[in-house]
Motif scaffolding. Sequence first.
Motif, mmCIF file in Angstrom:
data_model
loop_
_atom_site.group_PDB
_atom_site.id
_atom_site.type_symbol
_atom_site.label_atom_id
_atom_site.label_comp_id
_atom_site.label_asym_id
_atom_site.label_seq_id
_atom_site.Cartn_x
_atom_site.Cartn_y
_atom_site.Cartn_z
ATOM 1 N N LYS A 141 0.824 -1.209 0.000
ATOM 2 C CA LYS A 141 0.000 0.000 0.000
ATOM 3 C C LYS A 141 0.857 1.258 0.000
ATOM 4 O O LYS A 141 0.529 2.245 -0.678
ATOM 5 C CB LYS A 141 -0.933 0.000 1.215
ATOM 6 C CG LYS A 141 -2.104 -0.949 1.071
ATOM 7 C CD LYS A 141 -3.034 -0.841 2.258
ATOM 8 C CE LYS A 141 -4.278 -1.682 2.038
ATOM 9 N NZ LYS A 141 -5.270 -1.481 3.095
ATOM 10 N N MET A 142 1.946 1.244 0.745
ATOM 11 C CA MET A 142 2.830 2.414 0.773
ATOM 12 C C MET A 142 3.410 2.674 -0.612
ATOM 13 O O MET A 142 3.527 3.818 -1.053
ATOM 14 C CB MET A 142 3.954 2.213 1.802
ATOM 15 C CG MET A 142 3.454 2.219 3.236
ATOM 16 S SD MET A 142 4.727 1.702 4.420
ATOM 17 C CE MET A 142 5.644 3.224 4.579
ATOM 18 N N GLU A 145 -0.242 2.884 -3.278
ATOM 19 C CA GLU A 145 -1.251 3.892 -2.966
ATOM 20 C C GLU A 145 -0.638 5.238 -2.614
ATOM 21 O O GLU A 145 -1.166 6.279 -2.983
ATOM 22 C CB GLU A 145 -2.149 3.405 -1.829
ATOM 23 C CG GLU A 145 -3.029 2.234 -2.237
ATOM 24 C CD GLU A 145 -3.875 1.693 -1.099
ATOM 25 O OE1 GLU A 145 -3.886 2.287 0.007
ATOM 26 O OE2 GLU A 145 -4.535 0.658 -1.316
ATOM 27 N N LYS A 146 0.471 5.210 -1.885
ATOM 28 C CA LYS A 146 1.094 6.473 -1.474
ATOM 29 C C LYS A 146 2.206 6.903 -2.423
ATOM 30 O O LYS A 146 2.704 8.018 -2.329
ATOM 31 C CB LYS A 146 1.652 6.350 -0.052
ATOM 32 C CG LYS A 146 0.581 6.162 0.999
ATOM 33 C CD LYS A 146 1.183 6.095 2.387
ATOM 34 C CE LYS A 146 0.119 5.884 3.441
ATOM 35 N NZ LYS A 146 0.708 5.804 4.786
ATOM 36 N N MET A 148 5.262 5.824 -2.572
ATOM 37 C CA MET A 148 6.570 5.928 -1.916
ATOM 38 C C MET A 148 7.586 5.034 -2.620
ATOM 39 O O MET A 148 7.249 3.960 -3.115
ATOM 40 C CB MET A 148 6.452 5.534 -0.441
ATOM 41 C CG MET A 148 5.574 6.480 0.367
ATOM 42 S SD MET A 148 5.274 5.912 2.064
ATOM 43 C CE MET A 148 6.920 6.058 2.762
#
Length: 194
Positions: A141-142, A145-146, A148
């Motif tokens: 998710k990091m 979605e983010k 990173m």
Amino acid sequence: MSVSPNISDQDLTRLLRTGSKDAFRVLFDRYGGRLQYFALSYLKSEHDSEELVQDVFLKLWEKREILDCSGNLRSYIFKVAVNSIYDFIRRKNVEQAFVEFAAGNQAEVDSTWDDVVYNDMVLQIGRLMDKMPEQRRRIFKMSREKGMSNEQIAAELSLSKRTVENQLYRATNFLKENLRHSPMTAILFYYLFC
């Protein structure tokens, strides 16, 4: 054996059940044009309507052994066509939604149907992600979605960059493996996460 073009639908169905290619040709000649015109009225594309007609007749050939000789062959053909049109439009809408999403076009979705299909697929991917180990899911998710980088994730979670890369690889493979039997969901996965 040559099949008369004037054969009744019931007799045509009986011959189809035996695998008669001549009967199949008569069936195509009898209903192919009408079916294409019917499909064109919904699909608004000559190419798509031709493709749909081929798909309908392929389905008929594949199911020829279970055709009901006493039933209405014309009605059955058009019922198969209506279902195929529905599936075709649904697939095209889903593909278009994903293309727009991939292009960064997050304009309002044209219809409630697109919303439902899109949300259902996102939900399906979410359920699969919930099956991942906590750390893998969090890393994934990091990353996706983010947005990173692997280095940022490693620093924030006090992990090595190699561990982050390994977890992302495993997460992606897990999702690909579980989505491979659902082509539309796989397309969504590709655009969202690859």
